[in-house]
Design a protein around this motif. Sequence first.
Motif, PDB file in Angstrom:
ATOM      1  N   TYR A 193       0.844  -1.185   0.000  1.00  0.00           N
ATOM      2  CA  TYR A 193       0.000   0.000   0.000  1.00  0.00           C
ATOM      3  C   TYR A 193       0.880   1.235   0.000  1.00  0.00           C
ATOM      4  CZ  TYR A 193      -4.436  -2.320   1.119  1.00  0.00           C
ATOM      5  OH  TYR A 193      -5.570  -3.070   1.089  1.00  0.00           O
ATOM      6  N   HIS A 195       0.431   5.643   0.441  1.00  0.00           N
ATOM      7  CA  HIS A 195      -0.521   6.625   0.959  1.00  0.00           C
ATOM      8  C   HIS A 195      -0.100   8.020   0.539  1.00  0.00           C
ATOM      9  CE1 HIS A 195      -1.492   3.203   3.432  1.00  0.00           C
ATOM     10  NE2 HIS A 195      -0.275   3.188   3.912  1.00  0.00           N
ATOM     11  N   PHE A 298     -11.787   6.147  -8.016  1.00  0.00           N
ATOM     12  CA  PHE A 298     -11.374   5.743  -6.671  1.00  0.00           C
ATOM     13  C   PHE A 298     -12.618   5.395  -5.862  1.00  0.00           C
ATOM     14  CE2 PHE A 298     -12.585   9.799  -4.760  1.00  0.00           C
ATOM     15  CZ  PHE A 298     -12.268  10.771  -5.702  1.00  0.00           C
ATOM     16  N   THR A 300     -14.525   4.807  -1.921  1.00  0.00           N
ATOM     17  CA  THR A 300     -14.548   5.438  -0.594  1.00  0.00           C
ATOM     18  C   THR A 300     -14.637   4.372   0.486  1.00  0.00           C
ATOM     19  OG1 THR A 300     -15.660   7.375  -1.471  1.00  0.00           O
ATOM     20  CG2 THR A 300     -15.851   7.010   0.904  1.00  0.00           C
ATOM     21  N   ALA A 316     -10.924   7.971   3.721  1.00  0.00           N
ATOM     22  CA  ALA A 316      -9.885   7.482   2.809  1.00  0.00           C
ATOM     23  C   ALA A 316     -10.461   7.147   1.437  1.00  0.00           C
ATOM     24  CB  ALA A 316      -9.208   6.239   3.396  1.00  0.00           C
ATOM     25  N   TYR A 318      -9.519   5.156  -2.175  1.00  0.00           N
ATOM     26  CA  TYR A 318      -8.655   4.077  -2.644  1.00  0.00           C
ATOM     27  C   TYR A 318      -8.658   4.054  -4.158  1.00  0.00           C
ATOM     28  CZ  TYR A 318      -8.289   2.264   2.100  1.00  0.00           C
ATOM     29  OH  TYR A 318      -8.022   2.121   3.445  1.00  0.00           O
ATOM     30  N   SER A 319      -7.469   4.175  -4.759  1.00  0.00           N
ATOM     31  CA  SER A 319      -7.350   4.118  -6.212  1.00  0.00           C
ATOM     32  C   SER A 319      -7.996   2.819  -6.709  1.00  0.00           C
ATOM     33  CB  SER A 319      -5.869   4.155  -6.598  1.00  0.00           C
ATOM     34  OG  SER A 319      -5.741   4.064  -7.991  1.00  0.00           O
ATOM     35  N   TYR A 320      -8.811   2.928  -7.758  1.00  0.00           N
ATOM     36  CA  TYR A 320      -9.541   1.759  -8.252  1.00  0.00           C
ATOM     37  C   TYR A 320      -8.965   1.383  -9.612  1.00  0.00           C
ATOM     38  CZ  TYR A 320     -13.798  -1.197  -8.445  1.00  0.00           C
ATOM     39  OH  TYR A 320     -14.696  -2.241  -8.514  1.00  0.00           O
ATOM     40  N   TYR A 345     -11.353  14.270   1.403  1.00  0.00           N
ATOM     41  CA  TYR A 345     -10.709  13.024   1.857  1.00  0.00           C
ATOM     42  C   TYR A 345      -9.432  13.389   2.608  1.00  0.00           C
ATOM     43  CZ  TYR A 345     -13.918  10.273  -0.979  1.00  0.00           C
ATOM     44  OH  TYR A 345     -15.054   9.706  -1.497  1.00  0.00           O
ATOM     45  N   ASN A 349      -5.191   6.374  -1.053  1.00  0.00           N
ATOM     46  CA  ASN A 349      -4.365   5.161  -0.977  1.00  0.00           C
ATOM     47  C   ASN A 349      -4.295   4.469  -2.331  1.00  0.00           C
ATOM     48  OD1 ASN A 349      -3.944   5.419   1.825  1.00  0.00           O
ATOM     49  ND2 ASN A 349      -5.962   4.540   2.216  1.00  0.00           N
ATOM     50  N   ALA A 350      -3.171   3.818  -2.591  1.00  0.00           N
ATOM     51  CA  ALA A 350      -3.017   3.070  -3.845  1.00  0.00           C
ATOM     52  C   ALA A 350      -2.086   1.892  -3.603  1.00  0.00           C
ATOM     53  CB  ALA A 350      -2.442   3.969  -4.932  1.00  0.00           C
ATOM     54  N   VAL A 393      -8.318  -5.320  -8.666  1.00  0.00           N
ATOM     55  CA  VAL A 393      -8.534  -4.654  -7.383  1.00  0.00           C
ATOM     56  C   VAL A 393      -9.749  -5.301  -6.721  1.00  0.00           C
ATOM     57  CG1 VAL A 393      -9.122  -2.484  -6.237  1.00  0.00           C
ATOM     58  CG2 VAL A 393      -7.579  -2.457  -8.217  1.00  0.00           C
TER      59      VAL A 393
END
Length: 395
Positions: A193, A195, A298, A300, A316, A318-320, A345, A349-350, A393
């Motif tokens: 991960y 951030h 991304f 949530t 947060a 999160y990259s999708y 946000y 995160n990715a 993902v």
Amino acid sequence: KRHMFWETQPVGQYNNHDGDKGGGEEEQVDGPIEAPQPLSDVRQEPYNLPSNYEWCTCDITDEKVMKEVYTLLTNNYVEDDDNMFRFDYSVEFLRWALNPPGYFPDWHIGVRAKESKRLVAFITGVPAHIRAHEKIVLMAEINFLCVHKKLRSKRLAPVMIKEVTRRVHLRNIWQGAYTAGVVLPTPIATCQYWHRSLNPKKLIDVGFSRLAPRMTMSRTIKLYRLPNETVTPGFRVMERRDVQAVTRLLQGYFSQFTVAPHLVDDDVEYLLLPIENVVNSYVVDNPNSHEITDFCSFYTLPSTIIGNENYSLLKAAYSYYNVATVTPLLQLMNDALIMAKLKDYDVFNALDIMQNESFLKELKFGPGDGHLHYYLYNYRLKAPLRPAELGLVLL
Ligand SMILES: CCCCCCCCCCCCCC(=O)CSCCNC(=O)CCNC(=O)[C@H](O)C(C)(C)COP(=O)(O)OP(=O)(O)OC[C@H]1O[C@@H](n2cnc3c(N)ncnc32)[C@H](O)[C@@H]1OP(=O)(O)O
Ligand SMILES: CCOC(=O)c1cnc2ccc(OC)cc2c1SCCC#N
């Protein structure tokens, strides 16, 4: 380390325990480990639970049941190693994640105490077409495995896993896909991960980040500052009319990865059309040609901040899935960061999967201390994958 349950399962094993590195002799080929069984051979009745507990199917279209699932997860689901955060999947997110096209209601499996009827454990599967090398396989994506904190270390998890496997087998599906922060036999890939601070003051206050040496708070805030509008001409929120174009972009993009989802229009419409507080997606609609050349998204996933007196919730993103065919990926992802910051946000995160390594450092992501291991059930890959070979993902 012995895995008394996982050593009984059709997953890559660390080989015989007399220390010799088996698998050297016979050549390993990619593909199923066990052949499908005739459906008449699949166990018809649920596995036995400890007395006082019973199986239930959680109807997540029922508000009341959804609330019970949410409450179990928000109090008992995954925490980081320092118990600073616990995932707080929202009701809308769970309904979205668990109802994709072709879903099976009986793959949303709960365990209740017979007396109180309290929900004490949960595990889910959703069907998905996943390509491994050049084979597209209908698999069960397994997620939200959770046993109440008071019922841990009683070998309940293996029963949950066997039960969801049984129900998946009854649908004539023989492969699964899942991720975990723990190491099990045997990861197909181990990812990291990263951030990107959007609200550095909050992340420092909660103790996740620390001021860098010789950096003041105001200098740190300035370092992570982002413009309050996107820079790519034609960058806009994705709409239903964009679905076909986005599907084509994604199918082209996924072809470079060894393991990736196989998404068709219905999947893209369901998974990637924006839903407030669940998933945000954007396209670059070229102002001249009106061609859709790029896509970014991304999801949530807030987290409870455990035991901090000033903050209780971490927002947060999160990259999708992201596809850049004209706009530089760096610029496209920076626009995603700008949108996430505008929506308040705290962090973006990715994972280091797909082509993400190409932008992480430059866009000021920092590496996390947790790893995410990817697994396939009853499907062997000749060799584990580098994160960059992974295009999947899981939520
Ligand atoms: C054909 C289709 C196939 C579909 C099925 C595919 C497979 C799907 C597999 C599931 C994918 C889920 C993906 C997913 O949801 C995303 S990973 C998130 C998992 N959930 C959490 O971490 C929530 C908090 N923790 C808990 O609720 C409990 O600690 C859980 C329930 C995790 C374990 O409960 P417990 O009370 O702490 O432990 P016992 O009951 O005493 O059981 C110990 C055994 O469980 C093994 N274990 C521990 N954590 C695991 C994990 N995350 N995956 C798989 N196995 C896990 C462990 O290695 C040991 O087996 P071993 O002795 O062999 O080592
Ligand atoms: C601030 C950066 O960390 C997180 O965003 C975060 C939030 N909640 C969690 C809950 C459980 C948890 O258990 C592993 C981790 C987190 C993490 S770090 C790994 C996820 C990402 N990125």
